[in-house]
Design a protein around this motif. Structure first.
Motif, PDB file in Angstrom:
ATOM      1  N   GLY A 216      41.700  30.076  31.296  1.00 56.11           N
ATOM      2  CA  GLY A 216      41.567  30.550  29.924  1.00 56.11           C
ATOM      3  C   GLY A 216      42.201  31.895  29.651  1.00 56.11           C
ATOM      4  N   ALA A 217      42.239  32.770  30.657  1.00 55.37           N
ATOM      5  CA  ALA A 217      42.841  34.093  30.451  1.00 55.37           C
ATOM      6  C   ALA A 217      44.322  33.967  30.115  1.00 55.37           C
ATOM      7  CB  ALA A 217      42.654  34.952  31.706  1.00 55.37           C
ATOM      8  N   VAL A 218      45.023  33.059  30.777  1.00 53.94           N
ATOM      9  CA  VAL A 218      46.452  32.852  30.499  1.00 53.94           C
ATOM     10  C   VAL A 218      46.631  32.292  29.095  1.00 53.94           C
ATOM     11  CG1 VAL A 218      48.577  31.740  31.279  1.00 53.94           C
ATOM     12  CG2 VAL A 218      46.833  32.419  32.956  1.00 53.94           C
ATOM     13  N   ARG A 219      45.814  31.317  28.769  1.00 51.50           N
ATOM     14  CA  ARG A 219      45.852  30.729  27.415  1.00 51.50           C
ATOM     15  C   ARG A 219      45.685  31.804  26.342  1.00 51.50           C
ATOM     16  NH1 ARG A 219      40.707  28.248  27.300  1.00 51.50           N
ATOM     17  NH2 ARG A 219      40.070  30.319  26.614  1.00 51.50           N
ATOM     18  N   ASP A 220      44.673  32.656  26.511  1.00 58.31           N
ATOM     19  CA  ASP A 220      44.376  33.660  25.486  1.00 58.31           C
ATOM     20  C   ASP A 220      45.433  34.760  25.436  1.00 58.31           C
ATOM     21  OD1 ASP A 220      42.137  32.270  24.723  1.00 58.31           O
ATOM     22  OD2 ASP A 220      40.746  33.443  25.940  1.00 58.31           O
ATOM     23  N   LEU A 221      46.015  35.098  26.574  1.00 57.23           N
ATOM     24  CA  LEU A 221      47.110  36.075  26.572  1.00 57.23           C
ATOM     25  C   LEU A 221      48.313  35.539  25.788  1.00 57.23           C
ATOM     26  CD1 LEU A 221      47.004  37.440  30.233  1.00 57.23           C
ATOM     27  CD2 LEU A 221      46.654  38.779  28.137  1.00 57.23           C
ATOM     28  N   ILE A 222      48.622  34.261  25.965  1.00 55.18           N
ATOM     29  CA  ILE A 222      49.741  33.649  25.245  1.00 55.18           C
ATOM     30  C   ILE A 222      49.460  33.623  23.742  1.00 55.18           C
ATOM     31  CG2 ILE A 222      50.964  31.465  24.859  1.00 55.18           C
ATOM     32  CD1 ILE A 222      50.709  30.975  27.899  1.00 55.18           C
ATOM     33  N   LEU A 223      48.202  33.364  23.384  1.00 57.12           N
ATOM     34  CA  LEU A 223      47.827  33.300  21.975  1.00 57.12           C
ATOM     35  C   LEU A 223      47.646  34.686  21.353  1.00 57.12           C
ATOM     36  CD1 LEU A 223      45.190  30.402  22.003  1.00 57.12           C
ATOM     37  CD2 LEU A 223      47.443  30.351  20.926  1.00 57.12           C
ATOM     38  N   GLY A 224      47.599  35.714  22.189  1.00 53.35           N
ATOM     39  CA  GLY A 224      47.326  37.049  21.676  1.00 53.35           C
ATOM     40  C   GLY A 224      45.865  37.266  21.341  1.00 53.35           C
ATOM     41  N   GLU A 225      44.997  36.426  21.912  1.00 51.49           N
ATOM     42  CA  GLU A 225      43.555  36.540  21.703  1.00 51.49           C
ATOM     43  C   GLU A 225      42.944  37.480  22.744  1.00 51.49           C
ATOM     44  OE1 GLU A 225      41.605  34.932  19.436  1.00 51.49           O
ATOM     45  OE2 GLU A 225      43.148  33.659  18.505  1.00 51.49           O
ATOM     46  N   LYS A 226      41.749  37.963  22.446  1.00 52.87           N
ATOM     47  CA  LYS A 226      41.027  38.780  23.418  1.00 52.87           C
ATOM     48  C   LYS A 226      40.634  37.923  24.609  1.00 52.87           C
ATOM     49  CE  LYS A 226      36.932  41.685  24.019  1.00 52.87           C
ATOM     50  NZ  LYS A 226      35.711  42.246  23.384  1.00 52.87           N
ATOM     51  N   VAL A 227      40.927  38.392  25.796  1.00 49.80           N
ATOM     52  CA  VAL A 227      40.592  37.652  27.021  1.00 49.80           C
ATOM     53  C   VAL A 227      39.115  37.846  27.333  1.00 49.80           C
ATOM     54  CG1 VAL A 227      40.985  37.491  29.504  1.00 49.80           C
ATOM     55  CG2 VAL A 227      42.927  37.800  27.940  1.00 49.80           C
ATOM     56  N   ARG A 228      38.417  36.736  27.465  1.00 51.65           N
ATOM     57  CA  ARG A 228      36.972  36.789  27.719  1.00 51.65           C
ATOM     58  C   ARG A 228      36.662  36.933  29.205  1.00 51.65           C
ATOM     59  NH1 ARG A 228      34.130  32.555  23.520  1.00 51.65           N
ATOM     60  NH2 ARG A 228      35.541  32.839  21.761  1.00 51.65           N
ATOM     61  N   ASP A 229      37.245  36.038  29.995  1.00 47.51           N
ATOM     62  CA  ASP A 229      36.917  35.976  31.425  1.00 47.51           C
ATOM     63  C   ASP A 229      38.185  36.036  32.266  1.00 47.51           C
ATOM     64  OD1 ASP A 229      34.071  35.472  30.929  1.00 47.51           O
ATOM     65  OD2 ASP A 229      34.752  33.513  30.212  1.00 47.51           O
ATOM     66  N   ILE A 230      38.048  36.656  33.420  1.00 50.80           N
ATOM     67  CA  ILE A 230      39.157  36.724  34.378  1.00 50.80           C
ATOM     68  C   ILE A 230      38.820  35.851  35.589  1.00 50.80           C
ATOM     69  CG2 ILE A 230      40.365  38.210  36.025  1.00 50.80           C
ATOM     70  CD1 ILE A 230      41.320  38.780  33.304  1.00 50.80           C
ATOM     71  N   ASP A 231      39.679  34.851  35.827  1.00 49.24           N
ATOM     72  CA  ASP A 231      39.594  34.024  37.028  1.00 49.24           C
ATOM     73  C   ASP A 231      40.878  34.222  37.823  1.00 49.24           C
ATOM     74  OD1 ASP A 231      37.194  33.069  36.110  1.00 49.24           O
ATOM     75  OD2 ASP A 231      37.974  31.128  35.456  1.00 49.24           O
ATOM     76  N   ILE A 232      40.723  34.540  39.087  1.00 48.93           N
ATOM     77  CA  ILE A 232      41.870  34.714  39.977  1.00 48.93           C
ATOM     78  C   ILE A 232      41.828  33.616  41.035  1.00 48.93           C
ATOM     79  CG2 ILE A 232      43.065  36.236  41.598  1.00 48.93           C
ATOM     80  CD1 ILE A 232      43.008  37.396  38.810  1.00 48.93           C
ATOM     81  N   GLY A 233      42.892  32.800  41.072  1.00 50.81           N
ATOM     82  CA  GLY A 233      42.986  31.754  42.085  1.00 50.81           C
ATOM     83  C   GLY A 233      43.759  32.258  43.293  1.00 50.81           C
ATOM     84  N   LEU A 234      43.208  32.015  44.472  1.00 54.72           N
ATOM     85  CA  LEU A 234      43.842  32.464  45.715  1.00 54.72           C
ATOM     86  C   LEU A 234      44.139  31.262  46.610  1.00 54.72           C
ATOM     87  CD1 LEU A 234      41.454  35.437  46.620  1.00 54.72           C
ATOM     88  CD2 LEU A 234      43.623  35.568  45.369  1.00 54.72           C
ATOM     89  N   GLU A 235      45.215  31.348  47.337  1.00 55.76           N
ATOM     90  CA  GLU A 235      45.507  30.312  48.330  1.00 55.76           C
ATOM     91  C   GLU A 235      44.977  30.734  49.696  1.00 55.76           C
ATOM     92  OE1 GLU A 235      49.625  29.171  48.047  1.00 55.76           O
ATOM     93  OE2 GLU A 235      49.325  28.244  46.079  1.00 55.76           O
ATOM     94  N   GLU A 236      43.871  31.457  49.649  1.00 61.37           N
ATOM     95  CA  GLU A 236      43.112  31.860  50.839  1.00 61.37           C
ATOM     96  C   GLU A 236      41.648  31.934  50.425  1.00 61.37           C
ATOM     97  OE1 GLU A 236      44.094  32.308  53.853  1.00 61.37           O
ATOM     98  OE2 GLU A 236      46.290  32.490  53.688  1.00 61.37           O
ATOM     99  N   ASP A 237      40.766  32.038  51.397  1.00 61.50           N
ATOM    100  CA  ASP A 237      39.351  32.212  51.107  1.00 61.50           C
ATOM    101  C   ASP A 237      39.122  33.616  50.525  1.00 61.50           C
ATOM    102  OD1 ASP A 237      36.531  32.643  51.280  1.00 61.50           O
ATOM    103  OD2 ASP A 237      36.409  31.071  52.801  1.00 61.50           O
ATOM    104  N   PRO A 238      38.438  33.723  49.373  1.00 59.48           N
ATOM    105  CA  PRO A 238      38.217  35.039  48.746  1.00 59.48           C
ATOM    106  C   PRO A 238      37.513  36.056  49.633  1.00 59.48           C
ATOM    107  CG  PRO A 238      37.658  33.278  47.227  1.00 59.48           C
ATOM    108  CD  PRO A 238      37.921  32.623  48.547  1.00 59.48           C
ATOM    109  N   LYS A 239      36.735  35.601  50.590  1.00 60.08           N
ATOM    110  CA  LYS A 239      36.005  36.565  51.415  1.00 60.08           C
ATOM    111  C   LYS A 239      36.948  37.441  52.249  1.00 60.08           C
ATOM    112  CE  LYS A 239      34.849  33.237  55.101  1.00 60.08           C
ATOM    113  NZ  LYS A 239      33.725  32.507  55.714  1.00 60.08           N
TER     114      LYS A 239
END
Length: 381
Positions: free
Chosen positions: A33-56
């Motif tokens: 959703g953050a990417v969607r809202d950035l493209i639309l120029g909307e306020k970003v509500r939530d930040i999700d970061i996808g990693l190709e590793e374990d977040p820990k």
């Protein structure tokens, strides 16, 4: 980069992570959703970061910026709460497989391509590569945003996870999109797709819709889809006791607006909505004689006696009944005026029995409620 349009607190966190990802040579992406809202120029509500590793792997390098974090072993995800007031989710890129329609998926670690394929709609399946700033858009989500349409990503999407039907309506109303898959959604509903969901999962989706500015429009759309039936004339109707800024009032308004008892029972029989709210809705639904009794009364004293043991939640619900509206308002006004006597003063009157005192209290309360005259000290007693 488009991420520069994030507010300062979010941007600080994203750049903090970018530096760590570069140092450790880990692929990371701003997703959903953050990417969607950035493209639309909307306020970003939530930040999700996808990693190709374990977040820990990442967490030890940012702990001094955190208030707290939680880590979920099953999905390899972590929610981080930062000292600057922001919270984000670190998500292990994964692919999903549904064994049963309406059930939860089996997950397996994977890459960004698989992670975006598992998502609900094309507009939510975009990512920004944090190492080079490029937008990843395998499913043409940006094109769909420009053309104001909402589309699923893969076959059987709504059967696999019928909660996507609720989310389709939510996003369509929020962004003014046309649902391209409406015919398929209608067919899924007619084939009983919603019945494969647990009550709690349905209620969670309903509550997320109720948090939207366009909540009444979304509920009317769900009505047209025959997920439930609502009385549109009552939906969103003002309530003098509470404001719709409070989501609890929206829950009660939806409850009152629902025309089928089985739909109302969903809002009562779940583990999500607060107990006091469910209790009030349950008393209203299953103790219907209070409505019939109130409709027969025009005497403030009798109305007071009927409502005296009701809960505030019940009275909020009753207020939408136009035949009872002013009776409820009068009761709320009289609630403080009902304590019109100093009982110690009455008991101090010599020669009066307890029964006589009770009768005096009853008669004066009756006179006060029916005339609007306050008793004061009532020295003439």
């Amino acid at each position: 980069m488009i991420i520069e349009n994030l507010d300062n607190n979010k941007l600080f966190i994203v750049y903090l992570l970018i530096n760590i990802l570069k140092e450790k040579n880990i692929r990371g992406y701003l997703v959903g959703g953050a990417v969607r809202d950035l493209i639309l120029g909307e306020k970003v509500r939530d930040i999700d970061i996808g990693l190709e590793e374990d977040p820990k792997i990442i967490i030890p390098y940012i702990e001094n910026h955190l208030i707290s974090f939680t880590y979920h072993e099953k999905f390899n995800t972590s929610t981080l709460h930062f000292k600057n007031g922001e919270s984000i989710d670190l998500i292990r890129c994964r692919k999903e497989k549904y064994l049963n329609n309406g059930g939860l998926p089996i997950v397996q670690p994977s890459n960004i391509r698989d992670d975006l394929f598992r998502r609900d709609f094309t507009i939510n399946a975009m990512a920004i590569d944090l190492l080079n700033g490029e937008i990843i858009d395998y499913h043409f989500g940006k094109e769909d945003l420009v053309n104001k349409r909402l589309k699923k990503i893969h076959e059987n999407s709504y059967l696999e996870d019928p909660t996507r039907i609720f989310r389709a309506v939510k996003y369509a109303m929020r962004y003014g999109l046309e649902i391209s898959d409406e015919d398929e959604i209608i067919q899924c509903i007619q084939n009983g797709a919603i019945d494969t969901l647990s009550v709690d999962r349905i209620v969670k989706e309903i509550l997320m819709i109720l948090e939207e500015d366009t909540w009444t429009e979304a509920l009317c759309y769900l009505n047209e889809l025959n997920i439930f039936k609502v009385n549109k004339e009552v939906l969103g109707k003002p309530n003098t006791l509470e404001s719709y800024d409070n989501i609890l009032l929206r829950i009660l308004n939806l409850f009152y607006s629902l025309e089928r008892e089985e739909d109302k029972s969903i809002l009562i029989n779940n583990s999500i909505i607060p107990k006091e709210i469910k209790k009030g809705m349950g008393r209203y639904l299953y103790e219907k004689d209070i409505v019939e009794k109130l409709q027969l009364q025009n005497n403030n004293y009798n109305i007071y006696n009927i409502l005296e043991k009701s809960t505030y939640i019940e009275r909020v619900i009753l207020l939408w009944n136009k035949k009872l509206k002013y009776k409820i308002i009068n009761f709320e006004k009289n609630l403080n005026n009902s304590k019109i006597l100093d009982e110690n003063f009455i008991k101090s009157i010599k020669g009066k029995s307890g029964r006589e005192i009770n009768e005096i209290v009853k008669n004066i309360k009756k006179a006060s409620l029916c005339t609007g005259i306050k008793g004061g000290n009532l020295k003439w007693l």
